[in-house]
Scaffold this motif. Structure first.
Motif, short mmCIF file in Angstrom:
data_model
loop_
_atom_site.label_atom_id
_atom_site.label_comp_id
_atom_site.label_asym_id
_atom_site.label_seq_id
_atom_site.Cartn_x
_atom_site.Cartn_y
_atom_site.Cartn_z
N PHE A 131 58.48 75.64 83.77
CA PHE A 131 58.73 74.46 83.38
C PHE A 131 59.51 73.86 84.45
CE2 PHE A 131 61.20 70.75 82.35
CZ PHE A 131 60.29 69.74 81.72
N THR A 133 60.19 74.64 87.63
CA THR A 133 59.54 74.49 88.79
C THR A 133 58.34 73.79 89.15
OG1 THR A 133 58.30 76.73 88.38
CG2 THR A 133 60.49 76.79 89.56
N TYR A 136 53.41 73.86 85.88
CA TYR A 136 52.47 73.40 84.81
C TYR A 136 51.36 72.44 85.48
CZ TYR A 136 55.69 69.79 84.19
OH TYR A 136 56.45 68.64 84.24
N LYS A 137 51.85 71.72 86.36
CA LYS A 137 51.07 70.68 86.97
C LYS A 137 49.70 71.05 87.68
CE LYS A 137 55.55 68.33 88.24
NZ LYS A 137 55.23 66.77 88.39
N PRO A 138 48.93 70.33 87.53
CA PRO A 138 47.24 70.34 87.72
C PRO A 138 47.51 71.07 89.06
CG PRO A 138 47.63 68.09 87.19
CD PRO A 138 48.87 68.45 87.10
N TRP A 144 49.13 76.59 81.24
CA TRP A 144 50.40 76.31 80.51
C TRP A 144 50.04 76.38 79.03
CZ3 TRP A 144 55.75 75.41 80.78
CH2 TRP A 144 56.31 74.73 79.89
N VAL A 148 51.95 78.70 76.30
CA VAL A 148 52.45 78.23 74.93
C VAL A 148 51.93 79.07 73.74
CG1 VAL A 148 52.75 76.40 73.21
CG2 VAL A 148 52.79 75.88 75.59
N ILE B 121 55.15 70.29 73.78
CA ILE B 121 55.38 71.29 74.86
C ILE B 121 54.10 71.35 75.46
CG2 ILE B 121 56.01 73.54 75.87
CD1 ILE B 121 58.52 73.30 73.65
N ALA B 122 53.12 71.85 74.75
CA ALA B 122 51.56 72.08 75.42
C ALA B 122 51.04 70.87 75.95
CB ALA B 122 50.93 72.75 74.04
N ILE B 124 52.91 68.66 77.79
CA ILE B 124 53.37 68.35 79.05
C ILE B 124 52.41 68.17 80.26
CG2 ILE B 124 55.26 68.90 80.54
CD1 ILE B 124 56.87 70.19 78.39
N PRO B 125 51.67 68.89 80.63
CA PRO B 125 51.01 68.79 81.78
C PRO B 125 49.88 67.90 81.74
CG PRO B 125 50.36 71.11 80.68
CD PRO B 125 51.47 70.22 79.87
N TYR B 126 49.55 67.13 80.56
CA TYR B 126 48.77 66.20 80.48
C TYR B 126 49.26 64.70 80.67
CZ TYR B 126 45.87 69.93 79.43
OH TYR B 126 45.01 71.36 79.34
N ASP B 128 52.66 64.46 82.43
CA ASP B 128 53.15 64.40 83.71
C ASP B 128 52.10 65.13 84.81
OD1 ASP B 128 54.58 64.54 85.99
OD2 ASP B 128 55.62 66.45 85.34
N ARG B 129 51.26 64.12 85.38
CA ARG B 129 50.28 64.84 86.24
C ARG B 129 50.56 64.64 87.70
NH1 ARG B 129 46.12 66.61 83.59
NH2 ARG B 129 44.71 66.10 85.42
N SER B 130 51.73 64.19 88.13
CA SER B 130 51.81 63.93 89.47
C SER B 130 52.38 65.22 90.25
CB SER B 130 53.18 63.08 89.79
OG SER B 130 54.28 63.59 89.85
N PRO B 131 51.83 65.50 91.39
CA PRO B 131 52.18 66.96 92.05
C PRO B 131 53.68 66.83 92.52
CG PRO B 131 51.00 65.70 93.45
CD PRO B 131 50.96 65.09 92.05
N LEU B 132 54.23 65.92 92.35
CA LEU B 132 55.67 65.89 92.92
C LEU B 132 56.61 66.80 92.49
CD1 LEU B 132 56.63 62.15 93.26
CD2 LEU B 132 56.31 63.73 95.04
N VAL B 134 56.61 70.33 92.71
CA VAL B 134 56.13 71.56 92.52
C VAL B 134 56.60 72.73 93.40
CG1 VAL B 134 54.32 73.02 92.53
CG2 VAL B 134 53.64 70.79 91.85
N ARG B 218 58.31 62.71 85.47
CA ARG B 218 58.63 64.24 85.55
C ARG B 218 60.22 64.42 85.26
NH1 ARG B 218 58.90 69.68 85.14
NH2 ARG B 218 60.04 70.65 87.02
N ILE B 221 60.69 64.08 81.57
CA ILE B 221 60.40 65.21 80.57
C ILE B 221 61.35 66.39 80.93
CG2 ILE B 221 58.42 66.88 80.38
CD1 ILE B 221 56.54 64.59 80.98
N ILE B 222 62.27 66.38 82.03
CA ILE B 222 63.06 67.40 82.14
C ILE B 222 64.25 67.28 81.16
CG2 ILE B 222 64.71 68.35 83.85
CD1 ILE B 222 62.93 67.94 86.03
N TYR B 225 62.83 68.45 77.66
CA TYR B 225 62.53 69.78 77.50
C TYR B 225 63.96 70.43 77.58
CZ TYR B 225 60.99 74.47 78.75
OH TYR B 225 60.77 75.77 78.44
#
Lengths: 242, 260
Positions: A131, A133, A136-138, A144, A148, B121-122, B124-126, B128-132, B134, B218, B221-222, B225
């Motif tokens: 999380f 790092t 989980y992002k595309p 991810w 879970v 939690i499951a 989350i990736p749907y 927050d989709r920005s690749p910033l 990583v 992001r 969400i941090i 979480y």
């Protein structure tokens, strides 16, 4: 000049050796690639990876550690199964036998216990690392979600194993857990019945938890792990800075 | 047959002369990329990764061995359905749920809250989709400040709520007796009020982080979480080490039974 054949050369040159090992000594890049590609266990890895992916302070080995704990648990668990009897009459005595008279029995039981606790911690912290790092992002969204699910399966594995020693600690911990399950809105009594196989914890519960613990949940975990590891590669290896 | 052969010629004639490319030069080199071609930022898995895996496996196996030789797994007396231990506790990783049971309806504490938490939690990736961010622990220095802020906020709120309920007689929402006196049904203090309390504090966290840090999705969400992460461990620690007989708040060294 032709070098004299040593014993090692004779062994590694033999038809038997070459039928098993399909690569030469891994001191050339070619052989280093072959050793990964021709071994079913190493083949989970690609031949080469990004340099940042080998940095221990990025992953803290947590995912690998979770898997390692799973392997330790599988091996010690199989050994314990030789002696453990899932019957309310015999379970506690077989625990005493494992601790008192089986060679290395106490050690195996201790390792199984501590690795189980370690796996819960490792899986949970692994989720934290992934999380924080942003891994989980595309394109890693689905992996991810698999992760879970693996966390849930890890909890269930640990919880079903908790009942097996059939001591006061086991019995009452599972009583508390089953009461929580029985508090499910609307279908509470049904959940409780499915969990216990009875109106109270007894032989039905023990055999249920035992079967879930030693075969069903490990298979589910292995299945999800296969998907989890495969997806890591398909999604471009472990995440790294852009 | 003749028509078929003719066709490509016609097609070739239609090619725009301006777009035609000229062959400038032939360069001698390797025809195909080989699997062993290494870029500057790449290493061979054998030995670079395999060695790390082998060494960490050896270290952790050694740790497991030493721990297992030194500390025995607990085995109490045989299970007795007629002898309830005091306190009766779930495994430590569920003691956070058991701790919540002391403060609200069992369905809310044991099923609804954990299910909503895991489902969120499951998801989350749907969301927050920005690749910033990583590959960077905590995304940015702002992200890391948000982690610290949320950790302090969540700890203070949780400890405050536990002490508040404790001061009012421990079991259930702290105003439960008042509600009972008013003749309000059980679910008002068991379900509605705890849900409101959770909602208010999660909302407070969101509003505060938004006002102070002006966060991206992001970073928000941090915060959420981190709130979950701290709640999980803090309540597990309280349940494991600070709940004695009758689930009363107790100091760890006064606990009647060492719990594993």
């Amino acid at each position: 000049m032709r070098r004299e054949q040593t014993l090692a050369d004779r062994i590694t040159g033999s038809a038997l050796w070459r039928s098993v090992v399909r690569h030469g000594y891994p001191d050339t890049q070619r052989n280093q690639a072959l050793i990964i590609a021709s071994n079913v266990f190493l083949h989970i890895h690609p031949v080469k990876i990004k340099r940042y992916a080998t940095k221990v302070t990025y992953t803290f080995c947590l995912g690998g550690l979770s898997f390692f704990m799973f392997l330790v648990l599988t091996m010690t668990g199989v050994l314990l199964m030789f002696y453990y009897v899932p019957s309310t009459d015999l379970a506690y005595q077989s625990m005493k036998d494992i601790e008192g008279s089986v060679t290395f029995g106490q050690l195996m039981r201790n390792m199984h216990r501590w690795a189980a606790q370690g796996m819960v911690i490792a899986v949970f912290l692994h989720m934290g690392r992934v999380f924080y790092t942003g891994s989980y992002k595309p394109p890693r969204e689905f992996n991810w979600v698999i992760g879970v699910l693996l966390l849930v399966v890890t909890f269930l594995l640990s919880f079903t194993g908790y009942l097996l020693p059939w001591d006061q600690l086991a019995f009452w911990a599972v009583t508390v857990g089953a009461e929580i399950g029985g508090a499910t809105p609307i279908i509470g009594p049904q959940v409780s019945r499915v969990l216990l196989g009875d109106y109270q914890i007894g032989q039905n519960t023990l055999i249920r938890f035992y079967t879930l613990h030693v075969i069903f949940l490990p298979l589910v975990a292995a299945f999800l792990m296969a998907v989890h590891f495969w997806r890591i590669r398909k999604d471009g290896g472990i995440s790294g800075p852009l | 047959m003749a028509e078929l052969v003719q066709q490509p010629t016609d097609a070739a004639a239609q090619i725009d002369e301006k777009k035609k490319q000229k062959l400038l030069e032939l360069v001698r080199g390797r025809a195909v990329a080989r699997p062993t071609d290494l870029a500057d930022d790449e290493v061979m898995v054998w030995p670079s990764l395999v060695v790390i895996e082998a060494v960490s496996a050896a270290i952790f196996l050694a740790i497991m061995f030493v721990l297992s030789v030194m500390v025995n797994a607990p085995l109490l007396e045989r299970a007795d359905p007629n002898k309830t231990p005091n306190p009766a506790k779930a495994p430590w990783y569920f003691l956070n749920l058991q701790e919540m049971l002391l403060h609200m309806d069992p369905a809310l504490a044991g099923i609804i809250v954990p299910t909503v938490a895991l489902a969120s939690i499951a998801a989350i990736p749907y969301i927050d989709r920005s690749p910033l961010g990583v590959g960077v622990l905590g995304t940015s220095s702002k992200g890391r400040t948000i982690i610290a802020f949320t950790t302090v906020f969540t700890s203070v709120v949780l400890i405050g709520l536990i002490l508040l309920d404790e001061a009012s007689g421990r079991t259930g929402f702290w105003m439960k007796t008042v509600f009972n006196d008013w003749g309000w049904p059980e679910w008002t203090s068991g379900m509605v009020m705890p849900t409101l309390v959770i909602g208010i504090f999660v909302g407070m966290l969101v509003v505060m982080v938004k006002k102070i840090f002006n966060p991206t999705t992001r970073e928000l969400i941090i915060a959420l979480y981190t709130g979950f992460f701290v709640t999980y461990w803090l309540l597990a620690i309280v349940g494991t080490s600070f709940r004695g007989q009758g689930q009363d708040l107790t100091l760890p060294w006064n606990l009647p039974l060492v719990h594993h």
